[in-house]
Write a protein that holds these residues in place. Structure first.
Motif, PDB file in Angstrom:
ATOM      1  N   LYS A 151      48.306  51.804   8.741  1.00  9.77           N
ATOM      2  CA  LYS A 151      46.783  52.345   8.803  1.00  9.77           C
ATOM      3  C   LYS A 151      45.930  51.234   9.124  1.00  9.77           C
ATOM      4  N   GLU A 152      44.771  51.724   9.591  1.00 17.19           N
ATOM      5  CA  GLU A 152      43.550  50.803   9.936  1.00 17.19           C
ATOM      6  C   GLU A 152      43.210  50.291   8.593  1.00 17.19           C
ATOM      7  N   ARG A 153      42.903  48.940   8.365  1.00 16.89           N
ATOM      8  CA  ARG A 153      42.332  48.514   7.226  1.00 16.89           C
ATOM      9  C   ARG A 153      40.862  48.430   7.266  1.00 16.89           C
ATOM     10  N   ILE A 154      40.153  48.574   6.034  1.00 17.50           N
ATOM     11  CA  ILE A 154      38.813  48.769   5.999  1.00 17.50           C
ATOM     12  C   ILE A 154      38.436  47.626   5.240  1.00 17.50           C
ATOM     13  N   ASP A 155      37.194  47.075   5.693  1.00 10.83           N
ATOM     14  CA  ASP A 155      36.649  45.822   5.189  1.00 10.83           C
ATOM     15  C   ASP A 155      35.832  46.152   3.866  1.00 10.83           C
ATOM     16  N   MET A 156      36.159  45.727   2.789  1.00 12.70           N
ATOM     17  CA  MET A 156      35.279  45.734   1.378  1.00 12.70           C
ATOM     18  C   MET A 156      34.322  44.924   1.179  1.00 12.70           C
ATOM     19  N   THR A 213      41.227  57.046  -1.920  1.00 15.32           N
ATOM     20  CA  THR A 213      39.873  57.936  -1.360  1.00 15.32           C
ATOM     21  C   THR A 213      40.073  59.432  -1.686  1.00 15.32           C
ATOM     22  N   ALA A 270      43.216  47.893   2.522  1.00 15.03           N
ATOM     23  CA  ALA A 270      41.916  47.291   2.930  1.00 15.03           C
ATOM     24  C   ALA A 270      42.183  45.757   3.053  1.00 15.03           C
ATOM     25  N   GLU A 271      41.426  45.015   3.800  1.00 23.39           N
ATOM     26  CA  GLU A 271      41.707  43.389   4.181  1.00 23.39           C
ATOM     27  C   GLU A 271      41.859  42.785   2.879  1.00 23.39           C
ATOM     28  N   VAL A 330      44.228  53.930   0.866  1.00 23.10           N
ATOM     29  CA  VAL A 330      43.680  53.402   2.137  1.00 23.10           C
ATOM     30  C   VAL A 330      43.843  51.771   2.328  1.00 23.10           C
TER      31      VAL A 330
END
Length: 685
Positions: free
Chosen positions: A61-66, A310, A316-317, A314
């Motif tokens: 999955k695409e990782r999100i930037d927190m 969520t 995350a970086e 999901v």
């Protein structure tokens, strides 16, 4: 139309011969519906919405930037309330408003993922969801934890509050403050959390939010002006709740510049990835590839994945201080993920966090596999389920009739039922035998030999068969609880009579408004654990609510009552009772056993005894009323002598399949009876 499911082998083989046509289908996958022809056969029309996507693993999955969510823009909060006051419905509306899930009429109990939760309509497991909300042109990260409302799952609530800085206290506008509302408020108050009172269900015909506001002001000393009136079902004024969360709740307190310090407050087990740990970062940050150490076990792990919920996972970086998320680090053994553990980076030790006070079991019951060949499978399932429910205590046990098993401790009878149901459902599919529940007693020993054997003068008894004799004991102690009852004053007399029959002692009495009362009673735990709540609801027409907390131990005149079948004691049916109620309990058990035991060709004497004294007796009905006589040649009658009868009884008794009888859905044996199943009937000759 039907969905193409790659997991159904037969369907895949059926489509294999249509490979060229399926390839054409894949090229037009996201275009118009396609009908595939081949020879004399026609495959059904396919549409992209009918195709079930392959299982996508989180690593792809695409990782999100927190990193864009600084600690000042983070709010961690829980929703707490009494049962059925609208916690899960409010959580659904918050998820819709923040765009986590699409708005749909089918959004009901989205965070209640367990099958048992959806069947019963209650929350039994706290669930986490991260919400992204923009307020006054600023992006906020709101970490929501939906918690259970029943008293048996209060340990879930206390663990959830450890990862929060505030709570939403939801109260029904029709029912008002209930017993668990009071208990949950004090949990949040003792944790020094900010509290936002929410009055829900204002759309109901009999809703009276003004009365509820006065109750909140009187009971909790919270101004009525601080209450928010909403209808979670219709979505009325729910947006205001998010705004008030941002305004009223403080951001997490963190140690800036400190190394990683993460609290493990929950966990689940994945068959492929191992332990999925829910963590709250109190300092530092963590990302994939970090080497982390468990402060509890000292073992080192490499982080495989971090992310947020969520409510779906999901990746995350990186997770930063103040955030709440999940972590996968290749923990394959369920014992490695201890709830309340502190995680830190390798070679950067930190002071461990306080963790959690261990859960104190209130009810104990034996659990055995129906077939002893399934022992190892049941053991594995039990370990994985206790990882997800750390409030259950487990110790090994054995029985002459049931074989090897475990003695489990639960927070209440509903907790025991739900645990058993989860074990039989979901991915475990285990078939188990549960014995009669009992509460933990204590005995103060007088025999120096026993004191030396146990290493202490006061022992805890969780199995009635291990109840020591009075000759070696100074005194027995029984567990007590402080019960809180809230009810309309119309039922005051009935409730007080019920409490008196349960050996209760009144401690306080208070009117919380013009028509509602709150009473506190000191109860023996054994008197309320089985059916007190059902009787309370029945005589109050469902309006009364009940909550309890541990109140220690007090001396009591207890006796061990054996149940005899044909003169032989049955270990699995041993009961501990108060001497004053021993006859009543023994009589009830004998009557239920008489009706529950399958009919035989001979009579079975069911007796209850205290020591050598028989206090109650019932006799089962035999299948033939003429068992003692049979007709022979002519009109002569031959009478069975006692030896023939005994032999016949022995043969029949030996032919009985004990495991089959044990698995019968017979009524649970209790003082006043209840609707729960009990498996513990054994026939002896």
């Amino acid at each position: 139309m039907f969905a193409v499911n790659p997991h159904h082998t037969a369907r895949c083989l059926h489509l294999w011969k249509w490979k060229p046509h399926v390839c054409a289908l894949r090229r037009h996958l996201w275009g118009q519906p396609v009908t595939v022809w081949g020879g004399d056969h026609v495959l059904p029309t396919f549409h992209p919405t009918n195709l079930r996507p392959a299982a996508s693993y989180s690593t792809k999955k695409e990782r999100i930037d927190m990193s864009e969510y600084d600690v000042e823009y983070i709010r961690n909060f829980s929703i707490i309330a009494h049962v059925d006051h609208g916690k899960s419905t409010l959580a659904d509306r918050l998820l819709e408003i923040t765009g986590c899930i699409p708005k749909a009429a089918s959004n009901k109990q989205v965070l209640d993922k367990l099958q048992v939760e959806r069947e019963r309509g209650i929350t039994v497991k706290a669930q986490t969801a991260s919400l992204f909300y923009t307020y006054e042109a600023k992006k906020y990260l709101l970490n929501l934890i939906d918690t259970p409302g029943h008293v048996d799952f209060s340990y879930e609530v206390s663990r959830s509050l450890s990862a929060c800085q505030g709570v939403l206290l939801v109260v029904d506008a029709n029912e008002g403050i209930q017993a668990q509302t009071v208990a949950n408020f004090f949990l949040a108050f003792e944790a020094q959390l900010s509290i936002i009172p929410i009055i829900n269900k204002i759309d109901l015909k009999n809703a009276d939010p003004e009365r509820v506001e006065k109750q909140i002001e009187k009971m909790f000393d919270i101004p009525a002006s601080d209450c928010i009136r909403i209808s979670a079902k219709l979505g009325t004024n729910v947006e205001t709740v998010l705004q008030e969360v941002v305004r009223r709740l403080p951001p997490p307190k963190i140690e800036k510049g400190s190394p990683l310090k993460a609290l493990l407050f929950d966990s689940t087990f994945d068959h492929y990835r191992g332990v999925v740990a829910s963590i709250a970062l109190c300092g530092g940050d963590v990302c994939k590839g970090n080497k982390i150490v468990s402060a509890h076990s000292g073992k080192c792990y490499e982080v495989n994945e971090v992310g947020i919920l969520t409510p779906e996972e999901v990746p995350a970086e990186k997770l930063y201080a103040g955030q709440v998320g999940y972590l996968i680090a290749g923990m394959k053994d369920v014992q490695e993920a201890q709830i309340g553990d502190t995680l830190h980076l390798l070679k950067q030790p930190v002071e461990p966090l306080p963790g959690f006070k261990p859960a104190k079991p209130m009810v104990f019951a034996g659990m055995f596999p129906v077939d002893q060949s399934e022992y190892s499978n049941l053991k594995s399932a039990l370990e994985k389920l206790t990882l997800n429910d750390s409030s259950v205590s487990v110790s090994r046990d054995s029985s002459a009739a049931l074989g090897a098993g475990w003695r489990l401790g639960f927070l209440g009878l509903l907790h025991m039922e739900v645990f058993n149901q989860r074990l039989e459902q979901e991915e475990y599919n285990a078939s188990v035998i549960m014995t009669s529940p009992t509460v933990p007693y204590k005995a103060v020993l007088s025999s120096p030999k026993l004191i030396k054997e146990y290493g202490e003068s006061e022992i805890t008894i969780v199995n009635p068969s291990a109840f020591p004799d009075k000759s070696v004991v100074k005194e027995y102690l029984e567990p007590m609880i402080l019960g809180t009852i809230i009810s309309p004053d119309d039922y005051l007399g009935k409730i007080m009579s019920l409490c008196q029959t349960r050996r209760a002692e009144q401690k306080s009495f208070l009117y919380i408004d013009e028509h509602r009362i709150m009473m506190k009673y000191l109860f023996p735990l054994n008197e309320i654990v089985v059916d007190f709540y059902d009787n309370l609801k029945s005589l109050s027409s469902g309006y009364a609510s009940f909550d309890y907390e541990d109140a220690g131990y007090l001396p009591a005149d207890l006796v061990k009552m054996d149940i005899l079948l044909n003169g032989r004691p049955v270990e699995e049916l041993v009961t501990i009772a108060h001497r004053e109620k021993a006859y009543e309990v023994g009589k009830a058990i004998c009557e239920r056993l008489r009706d529950a035991i399958p009919r035989q060709l001979f009579e079975i004497a069911v007796q209850a005894s205290i020591g050598s004294k028989i206090i109650a007796r019932e006799t089962t009905f035999h299948a033939s009323q003429n068992l003692m006589h049979r007709r022979c040649d002519g009109d002569n009658k031959e009478t069975f002598d006692s030896s023939h009868l005994t032999a016949a009884a022995t043969v029949v008794a030996k032919s009985i399949d004990t495991p089959a009888i044990l698995s019968d859905n017979t009524q649970f044996l209790s003082e006043n009876g209840c609707n729960h199943k009990f498996f513990g009937i054994i026939i002896f000759s």
